[in-house]
Every structure is written in structure tokens, then in C-alpha cells.
Design an enzyme around this catalytic site. Structure first.
Site, mmCIF file in Angstrom:
data_model
loop_
_atom_site.group_PDB
_atom_site.id
_atom_site.type_symbol
_atom_site.label_atom_id
_atom_site.label_comp_id
_atom_site.label_asym_id
_atom_site.label_seq_id
_atom_site.Cartn_x
_atom_site.Cartn_y
_atom_site.Cartn_z
ATOM 1 N N GLY A 296 0.841 -1.207 0.000
ATOM 2 C CA GLY A 296 0.000 0.000 0.000
ATOM 3 C C GLY A 296 0.864 1.241 0.000
ATOM 4 C CE1 TYR A 297 5.261 5.421 -0.911
ATOM 5 C CE2 TYR A 297 4.805 5.958 -3.205
ATOM 6 C CZ TYR A 297 5.535 6.156 -2.046
ATOM 7 O OH TYR A 297 6.545 7.101 -2.026
ATOM 8 C CB SER B 12 -7.849 -0.300 1.157
ATOM 9 O OG SER B 12 -7.149 0.455 0.225
ATOM 10 C CE LYS C 78 -7.935 1.063 10.629
ATOM 11 N NZ LYS C 78 -8.562 2.276 10.137
ATOM 12 C CE LYS D 79 -9.289 3.247 13.940
ATOM 13 N NZ LYS D 79 -9.760 4.583 13.547
HETATM 14 P P1 80F Z 1 -5.315 4.999 0.753
HETATM 15 O O1 80F Z 1 -6.627 4.676 0.161
HETATM 16 O O2 80F Z 1 -4.737 6.369 0.579
HETATM 17 O O3 80F Z 1 -4.211 3.958 0.221
HETATM 18 C C1 80F Z 1 -4.465 2.593 0.180
HETATM 19 C C2 80F Z 1 -3.319 1.898 -0.560
HETATM 20 O O4 80F Z 1 -3.557 0.494 -0.451
HETATM 21 C C3 80F Z 1 -3.232 2.219 -2.063
HETATM 22 O O5 80F Z 1 -1.882 2.370 -2.432
HETATM 23 C C4 80F Z 1 -3.814 0.956 -2.718
HETATM 24 O O6 80F Z 1 -3.276 0.690 -3.995
HETATM 25 C C5 80F Z 1 -3.337 -0.100 -1.728
HETATM 26 N N1 80F Z 1 -4.114 -1.321 -1.826
HETATM 27 C C6 80F Z 1 -5.452 -1.472 -1.668
HETATM 28 N N2 80F Z 1 -5.793 -2.767 -1.848
HETATM 29 C C7 80F Z 1 -4.646 -3.428 -2.130
HETATM 30 C C8 80F Z 1 -4.331 -4.775 -2.432
HETATM 31 N N3 80F Z 1 -5.302 -5.690 -2.502
HETATM 32 N N4 80F Z 1 -3.039 -5.111 -2.664
HETATM 33 C C9 80F Z 1 -2.070 -4.178 -2.603
HETATM 34 N N5 80F Z 1 -2.298 -2.881 -2.320
HETATM 35 C C10 80F Z 1 -3.569 -2.517 -2.091
HETATM 36 O O7 80F Z 1 -5.450 4.645 2.315
HETATM 37 P P2 80F Z 1 -4.649 5.272 3.546
HETATM 38 O O8 80F Z 1 -5.384 6.417 4.113
HETATM 39 O O9 80F Z 1 -3.234 5.424 3.161
HETATM 40 O O10 80F Z 1 -4.787 4.099 4.639
HETATM 41 C C11 80F Z 1 -4.002 2.961 4.539
HETATM 42 C C12 80F Z 1 -4.351 2.000 5.672
HETATM 43 O O11 80F Z 1 -4.076 2.631 6.940
HETATM 44 C C13 80F Z 1 -5.835 1.595 5.697
HETATM 45 O O12 80F Z 1 -5.942 0.253 6.094
HETATM 46 C C14 80F Z 1 -6.423 2.504 6.771
HETATM 47 O O13 80F Z 1 -7.540 1.953 7.410
HETATM 48 C C15 80F Z 1 -5.250 2.615 7.753
HETATM 49 N N6 80F Z 1 -5.282 3.788 8.595
HETATM 50 C C16 80F Z 1 -5.497 5.010 8.033
HETATM 51 C C17 80F Z 1 -5.608 6.115 8.823
HETATM 52 C C18 80F Z 1 -5.694 7.472 8.231
HETATM 53 O O14 80F Z 1 -5.831 8.448 8.973
HETATM 54 C C19 80F Z 1 -5.752 5.956 10.300
HETATM 55 C C20 80F Z 1 -5.167 4.712 10.769
HETATM 56 C C21 80F Z 1 -5.107 3.637 9.938
HETATM 57 O O15 80F Z 1 -10.109 7.099 12.248
HETATM 58 C C22 80F Z 1 -10.329 7.275 11.043
HETATM 59 O O16 80F Z 1 -11.006 8.228 10.644
HETATM 60 C C23 80F Z 1 -9.825 6.286 10.034
HETATM 61 N N7 80F Z 1 -10.543 6.437 8.797
HETATM 62 C C24 80F Z 1 -8.365 6.491 9.741
HETATM 63 S S1 80F Z 1 -7.360 5.914 10.918
HETATM 64 N N8 80F Z 1 -5.596 7.629 6.904
#
Ligand code: 80F
Length: 314
Positions: free
Chosen positions: A7-8, A76, A104, A202
Site C-alpha cells: 500500500g502506497y 486498504s 485493521k 478498532k
Molecule cells: P489509501 O486509500 O490512501 O491507500 C491505500 C493503498 O492500499 C493504495 O496504495 C492501494 O493501492 C493499496 N491497496 C489497496 N488494496 C490493495 C491490495 N489488494 N493489494 C495491494 N495494495 C492494495 O489509504 P490510507 O489512508 O493510506 O490508509 C491505509 C491504511 O491505513 C488503511 O488500512 C487505513 O484503514 C489505515 N489507517 C489510516 C488512517 C488514516 O488516517 C488511520 C489509521 C489507519 O479514524 C479514522 O477516521 C480512520 N478512517 C483512519 S485511521 N488515513
């Protein structure tokens, strides 16, 4: 130490940037190397800021090719079955490769199974970034050994708390949601924030980890903030109260649902993207508060796990 990032997006990019900045200053991070980054688009070998995949591979193939010491999952969440992350963790942990995650879903669905594999293979799982991002919740508990937690209560989703706070200030729902998206707080699919899935995931992780239970997401009822209108928020405000999405667990009840709070409640004062957690054990009652979402905060959660791993403290 060789890293493979999964994930990036918002968090992945923030993690890479933070790792670079901190490596220049802190010797403990100087031998950390990102050897590959995999997203839905494919695998990029090596470490470059701009993502250009070199090939289409599965994560399992990428683990074979990159041979990492640690996988850092910032992809994601998939709440149906946790895939492809669950299979990636099983493969990694079974081979003694450590896992650090901000995702999560795998731990909300398979907490005990994954912990057991890790333990049997001497591998570690760092998951501070899954709950309250970089504000120590999971890792706080690592320094509370032998305490018996019997009650957890908190605000665990940054997006919904931000939306409710902005609606309290007079914005409508759409405006508040758009702001949360722009700031990078919301999930890729924001309905996961709005319908309570994220907070419930969570809470599941916290209950398993802090209360030593074996529950899965889906074992208890949860509700989000969908359907809460500006009119309702105005009415509650006129009574000197606020509505908040509260996660709660004790030995009999586990739930996530919106609650009306009075100003006597410490959670009344937790606004915007801030989250808070009350933890009660037989010795103490602790309340922590801090940012619950945001790319830099989630990335910091993952980075703290990496440093703890390097220090042998995970
Ligand atoms: P974003 O959608 O920007 O990036 C997701 C990345 O995952 C993309 O690069 C995508 O290509 C890749 N991906 C998706 N499916 C894939 C697969 N099958 N194989 C390989 N790559 C895959 O998401 P974010 O914001 O960067 O988040 C990434 C992770 O961190 C997610 O699991 C989130 O749930 C988690 N996270 C994000 C937070 C945030 O603030 C916080 C903590 C964890 O409390 C809240 O309001 C929460 N919504 C956020 S908590 N962004």
C-alpha cells in the site's frame, strides 16, 4: 533490515517520508531499507518516491522475490475476509518475517490465529497504527504488564468525530465529510467510517489485546453516525450536550454506537480529529487523548512499531 511496503496511499507515502527524515537523525534507523513497494497496480522494486510498478505480481510472490525482514501493511482494509493481507501475514509470520500494520481488517477478523502463528515462529506483529494512529494505545498497553483490564471506553474514529464536531459548529454533513476526506482522515471507502465498521474493528482489536479475549468483528452490534441530522445536533447542543460515537467494552457488553454526552463526561471535550480512550484495570484508570487519524499520525504509529521492533520491545 529489509522492508516490503504493502500500500502506497496517504499513509504509505507519509511513512516513507517520515522514515527518510528520521533515518538522517537517528542511527537506529540507518540500516533500514525499503526494498519494494506493492499496491493494486503491481510491485515496484527498490525505493523511489514516485510509484511506477516494475511488474504485476501477487503479494505472496513479492514476499518471495523481495525476501523482506518486515512487511509494513498500509493497504486498504477488506472486512469480508481480510485478504490479501491475511494470507500475506500468514506467509510472512510462518517464515519468521515480522509484520507491522495500520490495516485493521486482518486483526479484527483473525487476531488470535495470527498472534499464535507469530508466537510459534518467533515473529512479531506491530499494530499501533490500527488504533488511534500514532497516539499510543496498543503500545501503551505494552508497558502495562500484568494489569487486568475490565473496561474500555473511547472515541476511536477520527473521521466521524471530526464530522460531528464540524456539524456542531454549523457545517452540514456533506461539507464536513468533504473536509475529512481532504485531510486524509477518511477511509478509501468512507462508509466504513460512517457506518461504524472502522470503530468496531478498532474496538475488536483492543478487546482481544487488552482484555485477552477471542472476538471477531461481527460478534457484537455496532452502529455509526449515518442518519444523525443537523437538526438533531442543534437540538442536543441547545441542551448543553454533544453527540459522539462511543466504543465501549466491559466483561458483559461490547458495542459501538452514538451517545449523547453531558459536559461532566471527559469525552465531551474530545473534538475534531482527536480521539480518546479510557482504560480501567484493577489498579488504575487511565485516559489518553490525541490525534486519531491523519496520514502522518498513522505513519508515525507504524514507525514507532519499527523502532520498538529494532529495540526488541515489540
Ligand atoms: P489509501 O486509500 O490512501 O491507500 C491505500 C493503498 O492500499 C493504495 O496504495 C492501494 O493501492 C493499496 N491497496 C489497496 N488494496 C490493495 C491490495 N489488494 N493489494 C495491494 N495494495 C492494495 O489509504 P490510507 O489512508 O493510506 O490508509 C491505509 C491504511 O491505513 C488503511 O488500512 C487505513 O484503514 C489505515 N489507517 C489510516 C488512517 C488514516 O488516517 C488511520 C489509521 C489507519 O479514524 C479514522 O477516521 C480512520 N478512517 C483512519 S485511521 N488515513
Amino acid at each position: 533490515m529489509r522492508l516490503l511496503l504493502i500500500g502506497y496511499g496517504n499513509v504509505g507515502r507519509a511513512f516513507r517520508k517520515l522514515l527518510k527524515e528520521k533515518s538522517e537523525k537517528y542511527p537506529i534507523l540507518q540500516n533500514i531499507k525499503i526494498e519494494g513497494i506493492i499496491t493494486r497496480r503491481g510491485l515496484m522494486i527498490g525505493d523511489k518516491e514516485n510509484f511506477n510498478p516494475d511488474k504485476k505480481t501477487t503479494i505472496l510472490e513479492a514476499i518471495d522475490e523481495i525476501q523482506p525482514d518486515v512487511i509494513v501493511d498500509m493497504s486498504s482494509p477488506n472486512y469480508k475476509d481480510g485478504e490479501p493481507s491475511v494470507s500475506a501475514y500468514v506467509k510472512a509470520l510462518s517464515n519468521g518475517i515480522h509484520v507491522i500494520t495500520t490495516n485493521k481488517a486482518p486483526l479484527a477478523l483473525k487476531f488470535r490465529e495470527l498472534m499464535e502463528i507469530a508466537e510459534s515462529k518467533g515473529a512479531k506483529i506491530g499494530f499501533q497504527g490500527t488504533v488511534m494512529s500514532g497516539t499510543p494505545s496498543i503500545n501503551l498497553f505494552r508497558v502495562q504488564p500484568v494489569a487486568e483490564v475490565f473496561r474500555i471506553r473511547g472515541i476511536l474514529n477520527g473521521t466521524t468525530n471530526y464530522i460531528l464536531s464540524r456539524m456542531y459548529e454549523g457545517l452540514n454533513f456533506e461539507e464536513a465529510l468533504n473536509e475529512a476526506k481532504e485531510k486524509g482522515y477518511a477511509e478509501e471507502d468512507p462508509t466504513l467510517d460512517l457506518n461504524g465498521f472502522d470503530a468496531a474493528a478498532k474496538l475488536t482489536i483492543l478487546v482481544n489485546f487488552m482484555m485477552n479475549r477471542s472476538i471477531r468483528l461481527g460478534d457484537f452490534k455496532f452502529k455509526g453516525i449515518e442518519g444523525i441530522s443537523s437538526d438533531e445536533i442543534r437540538r442536543i447542543k441547545s441542551e448543553g450536550k454533544k453527540i459522539k460515537l462511543i466504543a465501549y467494552a466491559d466483561n458483559y457488553t461490547i458495542e459501538v454506537s452514538p451517545k449523547v454526552l453531558s459536559s461532566q463526561d471527559p469525552l465531551f471535550y474530545i473534538d475534531g480529529v482527536e480521539n480518546a480512550l479510557e482504560i480501567e484495570n484493577e489498579i488504575q484508570r487511565i485516559i489518553i487523548r490525541g490525534p486519531g487519524a491523519g496520514p502522518i499520525n498513522a505513519a508515525y504509529g507504524a514507525l514507532t512499531d519499527l523502532v520498538l521492533l529494532l529495540k526488541g520491545c515489540l
